[in-house]
Design an enzyme around this catalytic site. Structure first.
Site, PDB file in Angstrom:
ATOM      1  N   GLY A   9      21.377  65.672  23.038  1.00 29.43           N
ATOM      2  CA  GLY A   9      22.325  66.710  22.302  1.00 29.43           C
ATOM      3  C   GLY A   9      23.589  65.738  21.753  1.00 29.43           C
ATOM      4  N   SER A  11      24.339  65.153  18.472  1.00 28.33           N
ATOM      5  CA  SER A  11      24.195  65.366  16.885  1.00 28.33           C
ATOM      6  C   SER A  11      25.718  65.834  16.522  1.00 28.33           C
ATOM      7  CB  SER A  11      23.410  66.150  16.197  1.00 28.33           C
ATOM      8  OG  SER A  11      23.284  67.349  16.854  1.00 28.33           O
ATOM      9  N   SER A  12      26.450  66.520  17.588  1.00 27.97           N
ATOM     10  CA  SER A  12      27.836  67.054  17.427  1.00 27.97           C
ATOM     11  C   SER A  12      28.434  67.513  18.747  1.00 27.97           C
ATOM     12  CB  SER A  12      27.645  68.187  16.453  1.00 27.97           C
ATOM     13  OG  SER A  12      26.905  69.292  17.156  1.00 27.97           O
ATOM     14  N   GLY A  13      29.378  67.923  18.823  1.00 29.33           N
ATOM     15  CA  GLY A  13      30.166  68.626  19.956  1.00 29.33           C
ATOM     16  C   GLY A  13      30.297  67.624  21.142  1.00 29.33           C
ATOM     17  N   LYS A  35      18.245  65.674  14.954  1.00 27.38           N
ATOM     18  CA  LYS A  35      18.420  64.964  13.898  1.00 27.38           C
ATOM     19  C   LYS A  35      19.227  63.414  14.061  1.00 27.38           C
ATOM     20  CE  LYS A  35      22.793  67.475  12.756  1.00 27.38           C
ATOM     21  NZ  LYS A  35      23.339  68.459  11.802  1.00 27.38           N
ATOM     22  N   SER A 126      25.952  71.884  32.771  1.00 24.80           N
ATOM     23  CA  SER A 126      25.683  73.294  33.237  1.00 24.80           C
ATOM     24  C   SER A 126      27.009  74.182  32.828  1.00 24.80           C
ATOM     25  CB  SER A 126      25.431  73.643  34.889  1.00 24.80           C
ATOM     26  OG  SER A 126      25.228  74.815  34.952  1.00 24.80           O
ATOM     27  N   TYR A 140      21.604  83.115  29.162  1.00 23.82           N
ATOM     28  CA  TYR A 140      22.141  81.889  29.029  1.00 23.82           C
ATOM     29  C   TYR A 140      22.770  81.613  30.509  1.00 23.82           C
ATOM     30  CZ  TYR A 140      25.619  78.141  28.602  1.00 23.82           C
ATOM     31  OH  TYR A 140      26.358  77.047  28.367  1.00 23.82           O
ATOM     32  N   SER A 141      23.328  82.462  31.222  1.00 26.74           N
ATOM     33  CA  SER A 141      23.608  82.147  32.639  1.00 26.74           C
ATOM     34  C   SER A 141      22.547  81.875  33.356  1.00 26.74           C
ATOM     35  CB  SER A 141      24.274  83.503  33.101  1.00 26.74           C
ATOM     36  OG  SER A 141      25.678  83.797  32.809  1.00 26.74           O
ATOM     37  N   ALA A 142      21.423  82.662  33.157  1.00 31.87           N
ATOM     38  CA  ALA A 142      20.210  82.384  33.951  1.00 31.87           C
ATOM     39  C   ALA A 142      19.533  81.029  33.852  1.00 31.87           C
ATOM     40  CB  ALA A 142      19.196  83.475  33.579  1.00 31.87           C
ATOM     41  N   SER A 143      19.704  80.709  32.701  1.00 36.23           N
ATOM     42  CA  SER A 143      18.882  79.244  32.208  1.00 36.23           C
ATOM     43  C   SER A 143      19.636  78.301  32.841  1.00 36.23           C
ATOM     44  CB  SER A 143      18.800  79.079  30.596  1.00 36.23           C
ATOM     45  OG  SER A 143      20.222  79.102  30.015  1.00 36.23           O
ATOM     46  N   LYS A 144      20.750  78.391  32.956  1.00 36.35           N
ATOM     47  CA  LYS A 144      21.811  77.330  33.318  1.00 36.35           C
ATOM     48  C   LYS A 144      21.920  77.506  34.855  1.00 36.35           C
ATOM     49  CE  LYS A 144      23.462  75.084  29.969  1.00 36.35           C
ATOM     50  NZ  LYS A 144      23.004  73.718  29.625  1.00 36.35           N
ATOM     51  N   THR A 175      34.260  73.238  20.694  1.00 35.81           N
ATOM     52  CA  THR A 175      33.276  72.867  19.883  1.00 35.81           C
ATOM     53  C   THR A 175      32.720  73.753  19.170  1.00 35.81           C
ATOM     54  OG1 THR A 175      31.501  73.353  21.251  1.00 35.81           O
ATOM     55  CG2 THR A 175      32.431  71.120  21.912  1.00 35.81           C
TER      56      THR A 175
END
Length: 264
Positions: A9, A11-13, A35, A126, A140-144, A175
């Site tokens: 990850g 490409s930015s931030g 990219k 996380s 989102y909370s669940a995925s992390k 970001t």
């Protein structure tokens, strides 16, 4: 001593700042993102981390040049906002495929080399929000949170080879994440309250911690010989939510969260 560091990850931030920070310090940094990213401080390799064949291929490419992989920072991820009720199966699977499966595939790919060298450090980026179900960010909370549990399990499995694994829970970082979130359809019953929460969410990002501070924090973490399973980095007002959840009655905690999120 220079390390071989792979960061996803980039490409930015946060990812881009991390890759440049460690590249400037003389480490061999490989940045993986969908990219190509121009930088004199790290080698950018376009990679979709949800494609397992692509992940295996890029690690093989890195090992043509490097004799070791010291550090993996699983930073690639995406946000998702919207009500639980309105979220589609496709949105949910896309989110988990990147935030969880992609990170697991990266760990699986680097582990043979780390095991061979009897050394490795893996940081799974996380969120403080993984410790609680955030309104309109439930998946989102669940995925992390799922990534956190995988991290905890993996710590038991890889410690014989001197491989450290941890979750780094970040608060709001300044970001462009707000521009890149998946925003699911929000149906009429939720619209008014969602609009308030969403505006607040974006203002928190605007007032967030600078990405460079995250890089400096990780730099100090890499010096440590032994890691805890979880580290928390962000502003005090967000970090305090974690221990409060452990000690407060559920109803009291929910009332605090409602006030913080302007729901009450």
């Amino acid at each position: 001593m220079s390390k071989t560091i792979i960061i996803t990850g980039t490409s930015s931030g946060i990812g881009f700042v991390l890759a440049e920070y460690f590249g400037k310090k003389g480490h061999h940094v490989y940045g993986l993102s969908r990219k190509f990213t121009e930088s004199q401080y790290f080698k950018s390799i376009p990679t979709d981390v949800t494609d397992n064949d692509a992940v295996k291929s890029v690690i093989a490419e890195v090992l043509k040049t490097e004799t070791k992989i010291d550090v993996l920072i699983n930073n690639a991820g995406m946000g998702m906002v919207g009500s639980v009720e309105d979220s589609t199966k496709e949105d949910i699977l896309k989110l988990f495929n990147l935030n969880l499966v992609g990170a697991v595939q990266m760990m699986t790919a680097v582990m043979p080399k780390m095991r061979e060298n009897k050394f490795g450090q893996i940081i799974n980026v996380s969120s403080i929000g993984s410790e609680m179900g955030l309104p309109f960010r439930g998946f989102y909370s669940a995925s992390k949170s799922a990534l956190d549990k995988v991290t905890e399990a993996m710590r038991y499995e890889v410690y014989p080879w001197n491989v450290n694994v941890c979750s780094l829970h970040l608060g709001d970082i300044k970001t462009n994440i707000a521009e890149n979130r998946v925003k699911t359809k929000v149906s009429e019953p939720y619209k008014n309250v969602f609009d308030k929460v969403y505006a607040l969410m974006n203002s928190h990002v605007g007032d967030g911690t600078e990405p460079l501070e995250v890089a400096e924090y990780i730099d100090q973490l890499l010096i440590k010989n032994k890691w805890k399973a979880h580290y928390y980095f962000g502003k005090f007002g967000q970090k305090i939510g974690v221990p409060l959840k452990w000690i407060l009655p559920q109803g009291t905690y929910e009332n605090l969260m409602k006030k913080y999120n302007k729901l009450a």
